[in-house]
Design an enzyme around this catalytic site. Structure first.
Site, PDB file in Angstrom:
ATOM      1  N   LYS A   1      -4.622  -8.782   6.022  1.00 46.97           N
ATOM      2  CA  LYS A   1      -4.555  -8.706   7.488  1.00 46.97           C
ATOM      3  C   LYS A   1      -3.970  -9.975   8.108  1.00 46.97           C
ATOM      4  O   LYS A   1      -3.906 -11.024   7.480  1.00 46.97           O
ATOM      5  CB  LYS A   1      -5.940  -8.370   8.063  1.00 46.97           C
ATOM      6  CG  LYS A   1      -6.271  -6.888   7.853  1.00 46.97           C
ATOM      7  CD  LYS A   1      -7.522  -6.423   8.561  1.00 46.97           C
ATOM      8  CE  LYS A   1      -7.673  -4.905   8.349  1.00 46.97           C
ATOM      9  NZ  LYS A   1      -8.927  -4.385   8.905  1.00 46.97           N
TER      10      LYS A   1
ATOM     11  N   ARG B   1     -12.763  -2.581   1.484  1.00 45.17           N
ATOM     12  CA  ARG B   1     -11.508  -1.814   1.555  1.00 45.17           C
ATOM     13  C   ARG B   1     -10.353  -2.751   1.215  1.00 45.17           C
ATOM     14  O   ARG B   1     -10.224  -3.806   1.819  1.00 45.17           O
ATOM     15  CB  ARG B   1     -11.387  -1.251   2.965  1.00 45.17           C
ATOM     16  CG  ARG B   1     -10.296  -0.224   3.159  1.00 45.17           C
ATOM     17  CD  ARG B   1     -10.396   0.396   4.551  1.00 45.17           C
ATOM     18  NE  ARG B   1      -9.291   1.298   4.784  1.00 45.17           N
ATOM     19  CZ  ARG B   1      -8.104   0.917   5.188  1.00 45.17           C
ATOM     20  NH1 ARG B   1      -7.867  -0.346   5.414  1.00 45.17           N
ATOM     21  NH2 ARG B   1      -7.143   1.805   5.370  1.00 45.17           N
TER      22      ARG B   1
END
Ligand code: 8Y7
Length: 279
Positions: A217, A251
């Site tokens: 991210k 995840r």
């Protein structure tokens, strides 16, 4: 396929499969079902416990996808994966129609970045035995990163997640079917993301297992100055800290590395618990 989230000390690693033309780190790569199946095989071999299939990108600025397109991308794959692999399947969607079809086709979990706020979504999950992951997001994908503001990010995310969990419980979704997720990067600055990770124990106090997604991210761009394909070490470090802090699902894109890191962290968490029980 359904699964027991309490069965292992090691957090479950959820492998990401984006069947979208435009996702931020692997956009377009797995839109071909043959390549998608090969990627599932690779992730299962690397130790993925869950595969999370998404047919709509939530990247800031990504175009909306119709239910028809999402169904066409996701549902045939759900069926094929269930047939070929002994792996838990999650479908990343906010659309009740996609939720229903996915569950019918064999998905055991609905992963919703809108936390079942779409009309009919709570009912779509309640009418099944599927698990659900409720994620926090401030604003909506198109604009969420423009100027996110919180007075206390951990408390506000916690209040939101608890309210969504209560809406699910009221609709008859059992407590053991609910996971909560702080939604790293969804309407959050780097400082908000760091505060949330450091405050994960506060979110655990809500009484539900937590899911965490940090893989590749933009927080690692902000923190380390790394491009998307240079964020493995940062992502794995953060995943280990999430596991150390008690997260139940991680995840990730990089399965083997993430799995090793979270199993090390979980083993240490177990050892710490033993020390504390002795003293
Ligand atoms: C998350 C997620 C994404 C997350 C959960 C990305 C679909 C962006 N992030 N679902 N989805 N948690 N539960 O980087 O953090 O994969 S999309």
């Amino acid at each position: 396929m359904s699964f027991d989230k309490q069965s292992k000390d090691c957090p479950l690693v959820m492998g990401i499969l984006n069947v979208t033309p435009d996702s931020f780190s692997d956009g377009g790569r797995y839109i071909d079902p043959v390549l998608a199946m090969a990627r599932v095989e690779e992730m299962v071999a690397a130790g993925a416990d869950i595969i999370d299939i998404g047919g709509e990108s939530t990247r800031p600025g990504a175009p909306a996808v119709s239910a028809a397109d999402e169904l066409e991308r996701v549902i045939p794959l759900v069926g094929q994966i269930c047939e070929r692999f002994d792996v838990m399947l999650s479908v990343d969607t906010s659309k009740p129609a996609v939720m229903r079809s996915a569950i019918e086709a064999g998905a055991g979990m609905i992963n919703d970045v809108f936390a079942l706020r779409e009309p009919g979504a709570v009912e779509a999950v309640a009418g099944s035995s599927a698990q659900v992951c409720l994620m926090h997001m401030q604003g909506e994908p198109r604009t969420m990163q423009e100027n996110p503001v919180y007075s206390n990010v951990v408390a506000e995310v916690g209040d939101f997640l608890l309210a969504r969990a209560e809406a699910c419980l009221a609709a008859g979704i059992g407590r053991d079917r609910i996971f909560l997720d702080p939604g790293f990067g969804f309407g959050k600055t780097l400082a908000h993301n760091l505060e949330l990770m450091a405050g994960l124990d506060k979110l655990l106090e809500l009484g539900f297992p937590l899911s965490v997604g940090v893989s590749r991210k933009s927080m690692f761009g902000a923190l380390l100055g790394r491009a998307v394909d240079e964020r493995l070490a940062g992502s794995v470090a953060m995943a280990a800290i999430a596991a150390w802090s008690g997260a139940s699902i991680i995840r990730a894109h990089d399965i083997a590395e993430t799995k090793d890191a979270v199993c090390v962290a979980a083993a240490l968490r177990g050892a710490r618990k033993q020390i504390r029980n002795k003293t």
